[in-house]
Design a protein around this motif. Structure first.
Motif, PDB file in Angstrom:
ATOM      1  N   GLU A 141       0.005  -2.674  -3.402  1.00  0.00           N
ATOM      2  CA  GLU A 141      -1.017  -1.946  -2.647  1.00  0.00           C
ATOM      3  C   GLU A 141      -1.010  -2.363  -1.178  1.00  0.00           C
ATOM      4  O   GLU A 141      -1.185  -1.532  -0.286  1.00  0.00           O
ATOM      5  CB  GLU A 141      -2.389  -2.187  -3.270  1.00  0.00           C
ATOM      6  N   GLN A 151      -9.876  -2.483   6.347  1.00  0.00           N
ATOM      7  CA  GLN A 151     -10.600  -2.102   5.138  1.00  0.00           C
ATOM      8  C   GLN A 151      -9.667  -1.966   3.935  1.00  0.00           C
ATOM      9  O   GLN A 151      -9.980  -2.434   2.838  1.00  0.00           O
ATOM     10  CB  GLN A 151     -11.361  -0.793   5.375  1.00  0.00           C
ATOM     11  N   GLU A 152      -8.516  -1.326   4.141  1.00  0.00           N
ATOM     12  CA  GLU A 152      -7.589  -1.115   3.036  1.00  0.00           C
ATOM     13  C   GLU A 152      -6.948  -2.428   2.587  1.00  0.00           C
ATOM     14  O   GLU A 152      -6.706  -2.639   1.392  1.00  0.00           O
ATOM     15  CB  GLU A 152      -6.515  -0.105   3.441  1.00  0.00           C
ATOM     16  N   ALA A 153      -6.674  -3.308   3.538  1.00  0.00           N
ATOM     17  CA  ALA A 153      -6.101  -4.606   3.170  1.00  0.00           C
ATOM     18  C   ALA A 153      -7.098  -5.421   2.357  1.00  0.00           C
ATOM     19  O   ALA A 153      -6.731  -6.078   1.371  1.00  0.00           O
ATOM     20  CB  ALA A 153      -5.680  -5.363   4.417  1.00  0.00           C
ATOM     21  N   GLU A 154      -8.374  -5.391   2.759  1.00  0.00           N
ATOM     22  CA  GLU A 154      -9.390  -6.130   2.030  1.00  0.00           C
ATOM     23  C   GLU A 154      -9.581  -5.582   0.618  1.00  0.00           C
ATOM     24  O   GLU A 154      -9.893  -6.318  -0.310  1.00  0.00           O
ATOM     25  CB  GLU A 154     -10.722  -6.083   2.795  1.00  0.00           C
ATOM     26  N   ALA A 155      -9.393  -4.260   0.470  1.00  0.00           N
ATOM     27  CA  ALA A 155      -9.593  -3.632  -0.835  1.00  0.00           C
ATOM     28  C   ALA A 155      -8.384  -3.767  -1.749  1.00  0.00           C
ATOM     29  O   ALA A 155      -8.501  -3.611  -2.967  1.00  0.00           O
ATOM     30  CB  ALA A 155      -9.939  -2.152  -0.656  1.00  0.00           C
ATOM     31  N   ALA A 156      -7.216  -4.053  -1.188  1.00  0.00           N
ATOM     32  CA  ALA A 156      -5.993  -4.140  -1.984  1.00  0.00           C
ATOM     33  C   ALA A 156      -6.045  -5.351  -2.918  1.00  0.00           C
ATOM     34  O   ALA A 156      -6.558  -6.411  -2.549  1.00  0.00           O
ATOM     35  CB  ALA A 156      -4.777  -4.222  -1.084  1.00  0.00           C
ATOM     36  N   VAL A 181      -0.456  -0.228   2.340  1.00  0.00           N
ATOM     37  CA  VAL A 181      -1.327  -0.359   3.514  1.00  0.00           C
ATOM     38  C   VAL A 181      -0.485  -0.609   4.757  1.00  0.00           C
ATOM     39  O   VAL A 181      -0.698  -0.002   5.816  1.00  0.00           O
ATOM     40  CB  VAL A 181      -2.340  -1.506   3.303  1.00  0.00           C
ATOM     41  N   SER A 212      -8.933   0.979   9.555  1.00  0.00           N
ATOM     42  CA  SER A 212      -8.382   1.395   8.264  1.00  0.00           C
ATOM     43  C   SER A 212      -7.499   0.295   7.678  1.00  0.00           C
ATOM     44  O   SER A 212      -7.548   0.012   6.476  1.00  0.00           O
ATOM     45  CB  SER A 212      -7.579   2.692   8.435  1.00  0.00           C
ATOM     46  N   LEU A 213      -6.684  -0.321   8.533  1.00  0.00           N
ATOM     47  CA  LEU A 213      -5.840  -1.418   8.077  1.00  0.00           C
ATOM     48  C   LEU A 213      -6.692  -2.540   7.492  1.00  0.00           C
ATOM     49  O   LEU A 213      -6.411  -3.053   6.401  1.00  0.00           O
ATOM     50  CB  LEU A 213      -4.997  -1.941   9.236  1.00  0.00           C
ATOM     51  N   ARG A 250       1.285   2.627   5.929  1.00  0.00           N
ATOM     52  CA  ARG A 250       0.428   3.581   6.638  1.00  0.00           C
ATOM     53  C   ARG A 250       0.151   3.103   8.067  1.00  0.00           C
ATOM     54  O   ARG A 250       0.174   3.895   9.015  1.00  0.00           O
ATOM     55  CB  ARG A 250      -0.878   3.787   5.871  1.00  0.00           C
TER      56      ARG A 250
END
Length: 392
Positions: free
Chosen positions: A164, A154-159, A168, A151-152, A171
């Protein structure tokens, strides 16, 4: 986890990176570039090469430079959201660029493997590490940590903004506990075990040492060739080199002689015939080291062959022990600067005295060569570097 407990490792990680240079990073700007584009630094490439050689290729795409990536930024910010009791130690750890880089590699290489329904760890070092971590925190807990790491990532790449990325980091920080932080530290440090001194004894670290007997009379494995987690919560272990830990967590595929069942684990033979079929991890360590040296430009790669000089002249010990004049280094090569480099590995701690005798014998036979002796987990036992020779 206390700051005092992690400071020895912090000092070791600090030695892996160059001295910091003053620079200005405008992270508050919404469009600040944290994509990791651009070439990686020399020290990052060195750490990548070492980590991947021990744990295998990355299963998640890596940016060109992890040092300046969104993932690294989120990791650096996450400790402020971690719980009391280990937050201060976490802040010290994640202030180390080398540690953050090794955790990033841990996520892309090791924890990513747990996201497969029935993950298979075929790299001997990764398999042995999996067994020990599973014995401590359990398969379910390890998979939960892997999910948090995914999750870290994927969310970091999407930020797209620092704000944002801060969310990440929050969380991920709140998902961490003292034990899971230790697991991260173990994987990160053991992935660089050749470059970082052995982790402290006690607690979680004790499971990374030699085989030991459990209260139920079972033997914790010293090394394995492969480990696979299956749906019923068991760990299938093959290529057992020292004892078994069967029932409950682990189902071992081995016979009394210590050979893997089903005809044996597949052994790498790129650089020569198997060192021994009874100890697959030993053979794989040799193959991995030779591959690393070939990539670094070494020539005359030799696997378990009679000791020779840089000019391939045979040598013998002028003071033979028990009549043994010739030795066979597990790994031997010639560096680009023309220096011979010999390395041996110790699989069983009971053989350490014999291996030290062999080390001294090889050194007497060729004092112009570099000689090293390692445990299979990457711990350096002894090293000799001739006067005037540089050793990075």
């Amino acid at each position: 986890m206390s700051v005092e407990e992690v400071r020895p490792l912090l000092a070791a990680f600090a030695s892996l990176q160059p001295l910091p240079r003053p620079r200005l990073r405008l992270l508050e700007v919404p469009d600040a570039d944290l994509s990791g584009r651009g070439p990686a630094s020399t020290w990052e490439l060195r750490l990548r090469e070492e980590f991947l050689s021990r744990l295998g290729p990355p299963l998640l795409p890596l940016p060109e430079s992890l040092e300046s990536s969104r993932l690294a930024f989120a990791l650096q910010r996450s400790p402020r959201y971690m719980g009391e009791g280990f937050r201060e130690a976490a802040q010290e750890l994640f202030n180390s660029p080398a540690f953050v880089l090794s955790v990033s590699l841990s996520i892309a290489v090791y924890f990513a493997a747990w996201l497969v329904p029935e993950p298979l760890f075929s790299k001997a070092f990764a398999a042995a590490l999996t067994v020990r971590l599973s014995l401590l925190v359990g398969l379910v807990e390890l998979s939960h940590l892997a999910l948090a790491c995914l999750s870290l990532y994927q969310e970091a790449e999407a930020a797209s903004t620092p704000q944002e990325l801060e969310a990440v980091a929050e969380r991920f920080g709140k998902s961490m506990g003292g034990t899971t932080l230790r697991v991260l530290l173990v994987v990160a440090s053991m992935g660089l075990a050749r470059l970082v001194p052995q982790v402290p004894e006690g607690g979680i670290w004790s499971l990374l040492g030699p085989a030991r007997i459990t209260p139920e009379g079972q033997v914790i494995l010293e090394s394995v060739a492969a480990a696979q987690a299956v749906a019923d919560g068991s760990l299938i272990i093959t290529g057992v080199a020292a004892g078994t830990a069967c029932g409950g967590l682990a189902l071992c595929a081995s016979n009394a002689a210590g050979e893997p069942s089903g005809g044996g684990a597949k052994l790498s033979t790129r650089y020569g015939k198997p060192h021994t079929r009874k100890n697959p991890p030993h053979n794989e360590a040799i193959e991995e080291e030779l591959a690393r040296r070939e990539a670094a430009g070494h020539i005359d790669l030799r696997k378990n062959k009679a000791q020779v000089t840089a000019k391939r002249r045979g040598v013998e010990d002028p003071e033979p022990v028990k009549g043994i004049r010739f030795r066979k280094p597990d790994v031997s090569s010639v560096r680009p600067d023309g220096i011979r480099h010999n390395t041996n590995y110790v699989s069983n701690h009971q053989d350490l005295k014999r291996e030290l005798e062999a080390f001294d014998s090889m050194m007497r036979a060729d004092p112009r060569a570099i000689h090293e002796l390692y445990l299979l987990d990457g711990t350096l036992v002894r090293r000799y570097v001739p006067p005037g020779v540089s050793f990075p």
